[in-house]
Design an enzyme around this catalytic site. Structure first.
Site, PDB file in Angstrom:
ATOM      1  N   ASP A 125      -6.263  -1.629  -6.703  1.00  0.00           N
ATOM      2  CA  ASP A 125      -6.073  -1.790  -8.152  1.00  0.00           C
ATOM      3  C   ASP A 125      -6.464  -3.177  -8.669  1.00  0.00           C
ATOM      4  OD1 ASP A 125      -4.016  -2.984  -6.766  1.00  0.00           O
ATOM      5  OD2 ASP A 125      -2.525  -2.587  -8.313  1.00  0.00           O
ATOM      6  N   GLU A 171       1.658 -11.668   3.240  1.00  0.00           N
ATOM      7  CA  GLU A 171       0.499 -12.559   3.449  1.00  0.00           C
ATOM      8  C   GLU A 171       0.877 -13.685   4.401  1.00  0.00           C
ATOM      9  OE1 GLU A 171       1.834 -11.859   0.486  1.00  0.00           O
ATOM     10  OE2 GLU A 171       0.297 -11.141  -0.904  1.00  0.00           O
TER      11      GLU A 171
HETATM   12  N1  UDP Z   1       0.349   1.134  -1.592  1.00  0.00           N
HETATM   13  C1  UDP Z   1       0.579   2.095  -0.615  1.00  0.00           C
HETATM   14  N2  UDP Z   1       1.792   2.758  -0.604  1.00  0.00           N
HETATM   15  C2  UDP Z   1       2.777   2.522  -1.530  1.00  0.00           C
HETATM   16  C3  UDP Z   1       2.527   1.539  -2.509  1.00  0.00           C
HETATM   17  C4  UDP Z   1       1.306   0.858  -2.515  1.00  0.00           C
HETATM   18  O1  UDP Z   1      -0.276   2.353   0.218  1.00  0.00           O
HETATM   19  O2  UDP Z   1       3.833   3.141  -1.475  1.00  0.00           O
HETATM   20  C5  UDP Z   1      -0.951   0.426  -1.607  1.00  0.00           C
HETATM   21  C6  UDP Z   1      -1.629   0.366  -2.991  1.00  0.00           C
HETATM   22  O3  UDP Z   1      -2.526   1.451  -3.170  1.00  0.00           O
HETATM   23  C7  UDP Z   1      -2.340  -0.984  -2.979  1.00  0.00           C
HETATM   24  C8  UDP Z   1      -1.459  -1.831  -2.050  1.00  0.00           C
HETATM   25  O4  UDP Z   1      -0.693  -0.911  -1.260  1.00  0.00           O
HETATM   26  O5  UDP Z   1      -3.642  -0.902  -2.459  1.00  0.00           O
HETATM   27  C9  UDP Z   1      -0.509  -2.755  -2.807  1.00  0.00           C
HETATM   28  O6  UDP Z   1       0.284  -1.974  -3.690  1.00  0.00           O
HETATM   29  P1  UDP Z   1       0.419  -2.314  -5.253  1.00  0.00           P
HETATM   30  O7  UDP Z   1      -0.939  -2.497  -5.818  1.00  0.00           O
HETATM   31  O8  UDP Z   1       1.296  -1.284  -5.891  1.00  0.00           O
HETATM   32  O9  UDP Z   1       1.178  -3.706  -5.160  1.00  0.00           O
HETATM   33  P2  UDP Z   1       1.212  -4.946  -6.164  1.00  0.00           P
HETATM   34  O10 UDP Z   1       0.005  -4.924  -7.022  1.00  0.00           O
HETATM   35  O11 UDP Z   1       2.471  -4.749  -6.934  1.00  0.00           O
HETATM   36  O12 UDP Z   1       1.260  -6.100  -5.262  1.00  0.00           O
HETATM   37 MN    MN Z   2      -1.844  -4.138  -6.803  1.00  0.00          MN
END
Ligand code: UDP
Ligand code: MN
Length: 347
Positions: free
Chosen positions: A205, A288
């Site tokens: 995203d 990280e």
């Molecule tokens: N993701 C996943 N399982 C989950 C939630 C997130 O595989 O239950 C993946 C999501 O598609 C993304 C990454 O983990 O590529 C980080 O998640 P997110 O973007 O929701 O996190 P944020 O932007 O809040 O750090």
């Molecule tokens: Mn994200």
């Protein structure tokens, strides 16, 4: 001498013409459209031109009955691209250099209303990048055929893997270690399947500037750069003074040794393989830092600074607005209409 059918010859001709047009277009853009950033990046116009030619080539369909390979056609157009760029006065060698370095793009993903939209946007950025291998790891117990078909449709080299989030984390009320199982799965895949190259954790995203990928390709150990739209500071980045790293700027330092965002670093496959125990912890907020600490021996002073000494933003932690799952469709009412087909695409 290879004999080609007339239609294949036409397609090759068309491709060569399109490739050349693309190159000219790129030259036009680099000369006038992005004057500030491009001035410093001019020496890197060549791979970008090749990317565009490669895209033109990816449109060419070649049957099994011919001995002409896409590699051969790519070679021809690469030479044209190099010639055009070279003859315009750019300092680019017309002779092929060392073999390209593969970028392993590690993307965790999971089923949700925004998934197809996010992956489409990301894939269409990756289509502009050469020599990548996209590792897409689904947080699921089995591979989704729909996701597989979507990935196929982009024409990018990819591997579809699965890694479900362990249920003890999935069912928790608090913050979840999102994408951790997925990324660790990818690390193991790389250990087993890759020999060299550079790996990058690229969530589905974010927004990526295509120039980021060529920027990080020569990572020797671990490279870092700024990420926009991150935490309350709006920015997560190494702090650089006189060309040297002096600290980290991030809205959430929290005792982290490496207070950086997931999208803000890359590491070499060789470096990873020499550290067989390196992995990401199931620790929300510390994914990280935990991973980078697990790369020990590795210290902040070894970090390779990218994006012109961390003065450019080439990746943004955009996030996508969360949507509620769509309403159920009345299958009787919409029988024999497009609505039932469309409903298969959306969540
Ligand atoms: N993701 C996943 N399982 C989950 C939630 C997130 O595989 O239950 C993946 C999501 O598609 C993304 C990454 O983990 O590529 C980080 O998640 P997110 O973007 O929701 O996190 P944020 O932007 O809040 O750090
Ligand atoms: Mn994200």
């Amino acid at each position: 001498m290879v004999t080609l059918s007339v239609s294949l010859q036409m397609r090759i001709l068309w491709t060569l013409v399109m490739g050349t047009l693309f190159v000219l277009l790129v030259q036009y853009q680099t000369s006038s459209v992005w004057p500030q950033q491009q001035a410093q990046m001019n020496s890197r116009v060549d791979p970008f031109a090749e990317d565009l030619v490669a895209i033109a080539l990816s449109k060419v369909e070649i049957g099994d009955d011919t001995t002409v390979s896409k590699e051969m056609l790519l070679g021809i157009t690469r030479q044209i691209a190099r010639y055009v760029v070279y003859s315009s006065g750019c300092s680019v060698s017309p002779i092929s250099g060392p073999p390209p370095i593969t970028l392993y793009i590690i993307t965790p993903t999971y089923r949700r209303p925004e998934q197809v939209a996010d992956l489409t946007r990301m894939a269409q950025t990756l289509m502009l990048v050469r020599d990548i291998h996209w590792l897409v790891i689904e947080d699921a117990k089995s591979k989704s055929p729909q996701l597989n078909a979507l990935l196929q449709s982009f024409g990018i080299k990819f591997t579809h893997l699965i890694a479900p989030m362990p249920s003890r984390y999935k069912n928790t009320r608090g913050a979840k270690p999102k994408g951790v199982a997925n990324r660790n799965r990818a690390l193991n895949w790389i250990r087993e399947n890759a020999n060299e190259g550079v790996a990058y954790f690229a969530d589905d995203d974010n927004t990526y500037d295509v120039r980021l990928f060529n920027e990080i390709r020569d990572t020797q150990r671990v490279s870092m750069w700024p990420v926009g739209l991150c935490t309350k500071t709006g920015l997560s980045t190494p702090i650089v003074r006189n060309g040297s790293l002096i600290g980290f700027y991030d809205g959430w330092i929290a005792n982290r040794k490496f207070p950086v965002d997931m999208a803000g670093f890359a590491f070499s496959v060789n470096f990873l393989k020499k550290r067989p125990h390196a992995k990401m912890p199931y620790k929300p907020g510390y994914e990280e830092d935990g991973f980078l600490r697990s790369l020990s021996p590795f210290e902040p002073r070894e970090i390779e600074l990218k994006a012109d000494n961390c003065t450019k933003i080439l990746v943004w932690h955009t996030q996508t607005k969360k949507n509620e799952p769509s309403l159920k469709v009345n299958v009787e009412k919409y029988n024999n209409t497009n609505i039932l087909e469309l409903k298969k695409i959306i969540v």
